[in-house]
Design a protein around this motif. Structure first.
Motif, PDB file in Angstrom:
ATOM      1  N   LEU A 168       0.805  -1.228   0.000  1.00 22.03           N
ATOM      2  CA  LEU A 168       0.000   0.000   0.000  1.00 22.03           C
ATOM      3  C   LEU A 168       0.838   1.279   0.000  1.00 22.03           C
ATOM      4  O   LEU A 168       0.297   2.368  -0.168  1.00 22.03           O
ATOM      5  N   THR A 169       2.165   1.162   0.137  1.00 19.95           N
ATOM      6  CA  THR A 169       2.993   2.369   0.041  1.00 19.95           C
ATOM      7  C   THR A 169       3.001   2.909  -1.391  1.00 19.95           C
ATOM      8  O   THR A 169       3.441   4.030  -1.631  1.00 19.95           O
ATOM      9  N   TYR A 170       2.517   2.105  -2.344  1.00 23.21           N
ATOM     10  CA  TYR A 170       2.433   2.544  -3.741  1.00 23.21           C
ATOM     11  C   TYR A 170       1.120   3.291  -4.031  1.00 23.21           C
ATOM     12  O   TYR A 170       0.882   3.707  -5.160  1.00 23.21           O
ATOM     13  N   LEU A 171       0.308   3.438  -3.023  1.00 24.31           N
ATOM     14  CA  LEU A 171      -1.029   4.000  -3.199  1.00 24.31           C
ATOM     15  C   LEU A 171      -1.044   5.336  -3.929  1.00 24.31           C
ATOM     16  O   LEU A 171      -1.844   5.555  -4.838  1.00 24.31           O
ATOM     17  N   ALA A 172      -0.151   6.235  -3.567  1.00 24.76           N
ATOM     18  CA  ALA A 172      -0.143   7.582  -4.149  1.00 24.76           C
ATOM     19  C   ALA A 172       0.179   7.589  -5.643  1.00 24.76           C
ATOM     20  O   ALA A 172      -0.144   8.552  -6.342  1.00 24.76           O
ATOM     21  N   CYS A 173       0.789   6.539  -6.147  1.00 27.54           N
ATOM     22  CA  CYS A 173       1.194   6.503  -7.556  1.00 27.54           C
ATOM     23  C   CYS A 173       0.001   6.636  -8.494  1.00 27.54           C
ATOM     24  O   CYS A 173       0.140   7.154  -9.605  1.00 27.54           O
ATOM     25  N   TYR A 174      -1.134   6.164  -8.053  1.00 26.48           N
ATOM     26  CA  TYR A 174      -2.281   6.167  -8.949  1.00 26.48           C
ATOM     27  C   TYR A 174      -2.751   7.575  -9.297  1.00 26.48           C
ATOM     28  O   TYR A 174      -3.433   7.782 -10.292  1.00 26.48           O
ATOM     29  N   ASP A 175      -2.348   8.559  -8.510  1.00 25.25           N
ATOM     30  CA  ASP A 175      -2.665   9.947  -8.832  1.00 25.25           C
ATOM     31  C   ASP A 175      -1.961  10.399 -10.102  1.00 25.25           C
ATOM     32  O   ASP A 175      -2.305  11.440 -10.668  1.00 25.25           O
ATOM     33  N   ARG A 176      -0.949   9.668 -10.536  1.00 24.23           N
ATOM     34  CA  ARG A 176      -0.176  10.045 -11.721  1.00 24.23           C
ATOM     35  C   ARG A 176      -0.443   9.114 -12.908  1.00 24.23           C
ATOM     36  O   ARG A 176       0.345   9.028 -13.837  1.00 24.23           O
ATOM     37  N   PHE A 177      -1.591   8.438 -12.882  1.00 24.44           N
ATOM     38  CA  PHE A 177      -1.927   7.484 -13.951  1.00 24.44           C
ATOM     39  C   PHE A 177      -1.891   8.152 -15.330  1.00 24.44           C
ATOM     40  O   PHE A 177      -1.298   7.633 -16.279  1.00 24.44           O
ATOM     41  N   GLU A 178      -2.524   9.319 -15.454  1.00 26.44           N
ATOM     42  CA  GLU A 178      -2.575  10.002 -16.755  1.00 26.44           C
ATOM     43  C   GLU A 178      -1.193  10.475 -17.196  1.00 26.44           C
ATOM     44  O   GLU A 178      -0.890  10.501 -18.386  1.00 26.44           O
ATOM     45  N   ASN A 179      -0.342  10.846 -16.237  1.00 27.80           N
ATOM     46  CA  ASN A 179       1.030  11.261 -16.568  1.00 27.80           C
ATOM     47  C   ASN A 179       1.810  10.092 -17.168  1.00 27.80           C
ATOM     48  O   ASN A 179       2.563  10.253 -18.119  1.00 27.80           O
ATOM     49  N   MET A 180       1.615   8.903 -16.582  1.00 27.44           N
ATOM     50  CA  MET A 180       2.269   7.705 -17.112  1.00 27.44           C
ATOM     51  C   MET A 180       1.760   7.408 -18.514  1.00 27.44           C
ATOM     52  O   MET A 180       2.535   7.161 -19.439  1.00 27.44           O
ATOM     53  N   LYS A 181       0.435   7.438 -18.650  1.00 27.53           N
ATOM     54  CA  LYS A 181      -0.175   7.089 -19.930  1.00 27.53           C
ATOM     55  C   LYS A 181       0.268   8.047 -21.034  1.00 27.53           C
ATOM     56  O   LYS A 181       0.471   7.640 -22.181  1.00 27.53           O
ATOM     57  N   ALA A 182       0.447   9.315 -20.700  1.00 26.48           N
ATOM     58  CA  ALA A 182       0.931  10.292 -21.685  1.00 26.48           C
ATOM     59  C   ALA A 182       2.311   9.889 -22.201  1.00 26.48           C
ATOM     60  O   ALA A 182       2.606  10.024 -23.395  1.00 26.48           O
ATOM     61  N   CYS A 183       3.170   9.389 -21.315  1.00 26.92           N
ATOM     62  CA  CYS A 183       4.494   8.920 -21.737  1.00 26.92           C
ATOM     63  C   CYS A 183       4.377   7.745 -22.693  1.00 26.92           C
ATOM     64  O   CYS A 183       5.100   7.671 -23.699  1.00 26.92           O
ATOM     65  N   PHE A 184       3.472   6.832 -22.389  1.00 27.86           N
ATOM     66  CA  PHE A 184       3.297   5.666 -23.245  1.00 27.86           C
ATOM     67  C   PHE A 184       2.888   6.104 -24.650  1.00 27.86           C
ATOM     68  O   PHE A 184       3.452   5.670 -25.652  1.00 27.86           O
ATOM     69  N   TRP A 185       1.885   6.992 -24.705  1.00 26.53           N
ATOM     70  CA  TRP A 185       1.358   7.447 -25.992  1.00 26.53           C
ATOM     71  C   TRP A 185       2.430   8.189 -26.798  1.00 26.53           C
ATOM     72  O   TRP A 185       2.602   7.939 -27.985  1.00 26.53           O
ATOM     73  N   GLN A 186       3.149   9.090 -26.149  1.00 29.59           N
ATOM     74  CA  GLN A 186       4.167   9.885 -26.844  1.00 29.59           C
ATOM     75  C   GLN A 186       5.249   8.995 -27.438  1.00 29.59           C
ATOM     76  O   GLN A 186       5.711   9.222 -28.564  1.00 29.59           O
ATOM     77  N   ASP A 187       5.654   7.975 -26.701  1.00 26.80           N
ATOM     78  CA  ASP A 187       6.700   7.074 -27.189  1.00 26.80           C
ATOM     79  C   ASP A 187       6.237   6.288 -28.410  1.00 26.80           C
ATOM     80  O   ASP A 187       6.964   6.165 -29.383  1.00 26.80           O
ATOM     81  N   VAL A 188       5.004   5.784 -28.364  1.00 25.49           N
ATOM     82  CA  VAL A 188       4.473   5.034 -29.498  1.00 25.49           C
ATOM     83  C   VAL A 188       4.352   5.949 -30.711  1.00 25.49           C
ATOM     84  O   VAL A 188       4.717   5.575 -31.831  1.00 25.49           O
ATOM     85  N   ALA A 189       3.842   7.156 -30.508  1.00 21.46           N
ATOM     86  CA  ALA A 189       3.655   8.104 -31.608  1.00 21.46           C
ATOM     87  C   ALA A 189       4.987   8.421 -32.294  1.00 21.46           C
ATOM     88  O   ALA A 189       5.051   8.525 -33.528  1.00 21.46           O
ATOM     89  N   LYS A 190       6.055   8.548 -31.511  1.00 23.40           N
ATOM     90  CA  LYS A 190       7.368   8.869 -32.082  1.00 23.40           C
ATOM     91  C   LYS A 190       7.929   7.719 -32.908  1.00 23.40           C
ATOM     92  O   LYS A 190       8.665   7.929 -33.875  1.00 23.40           O
ATOM     93  N   LYS A 191       7.567   6.490 -32.542  1.00 30.35           N
ATOM     94  CA  LYS A 191       8.158   5.320 -33.195  1.00 30.35           C
ATOM     95  C   LYS A 191       7.379   4.864 -34.426  1.00 30.35           C
ATOM     96  O   LYS A 191       7.813   3.957 -35.136  1.00 30.35           O
ATOM     97  N   LEU A 192       6.229   5.438 -34.690  1.00 29.80           N
ATOM     98  CA  LEU A 192       5.434   5.028 -35.867  1.00 29.80           C
ATOM     99  C   LEU A 192       5.955   5.694 -37.128  1.00 29.80           C
ATOM    100  O   LEU A 192       6.493   6.771 -37.105  1.00 29.80           O
TER     101      LEU A 192
END
Length: 205
Positions: free
Chosen positions: A181-205
């Protein structure tokens, strides 16, 4: 009001904690017991196979950007494949298809529909996509790559959990972390993580 927000945040992170438990079989504190694995006991229809999450649509794999058609000898059903992915969402969707996710989960395989709410619905069984599939969906969103540097720039570590949150940004195969449960606060940054995923895929296409 504040206590309800804390409770909501807690429930949302338990979704990700549970998905990590399903993926690795490793559990610290905070992992909910997994629901029974979906089965294909009723059989799967024509054009479907039985996978770890239940029935999934059998798809051909494209060897080029051209559309292919193949025939399955056992059912003599012609299956048409789609062209090579051309957008981040198509790449995400193709990864989910390769991992034999059932139709009920394929709708989560885009950067607009893979959200905290969709994971919460899976966790509470308000969605027919089984919770066990969440780890594969997250892996496909990240395309199995390490996004730690981008996550650092996007403030993913700026929570009470600090650098622990980077665990969710590194989706290379074989990375297993014991969560609690010490990882609990990480979920507040879900969209920040997802933005990184999307940007990386977009650059590699």
């Amino acid at each position: 009001m504040q206590s309800s927000l804390i409770l909501a945040s807690s429930l949302l992170l338990l979704v990700d904690l549970s998905s990590a438990c399903f993926a690795s079989g490793v559990c610290g504190g905070g992992c909910a017991p997994p629901p029974p694995a979906p089965s294909c006991s009723g059989g799967c229809g024509t054009g479907y196979g039985c996978g770890q999450y239940g029935c999934y649509r059998v798809r051909a794999r494209a060897a080029s950007s051209h559309t292919l058609k193949i025939e399955r000898p056992e059912s003599s059903v012609e299956i048409e494949d789609t062209p090579e992915p051309a957008t981040p969402d198509e790449k995400f969707h193709a990864c989910c298809a390769e991992r034999n996710l059932p139709d009920s989960c394929m709708s989560k395989c885009s950067y607009s529909t893979y959200t905290r709410d969709s994971l919460q619905n899976m966790y509470f069984r308000m969605d027919s996509c089984p919770m066990q599939a969440a780890a594969d969906i997250h892996f496909c969103a990240a395309q199995g790559r390490d996004h730690t540097a981008c996550c650092a720039r996007n403030g993913v570590a700026t929570t009470l959990a600090g650098s622990k949150c980077m665990t969710f940004c590194d989706q290379r195969p074989g990375n297993v972390t014991q969560l609690d449960l010490t990882y609990l606060a990480c979920y507040d940054r879900f969209e920040n993580m997802k933005a990184c995923f999307w940007q990386d895929v977009a650059k590699k296409l």
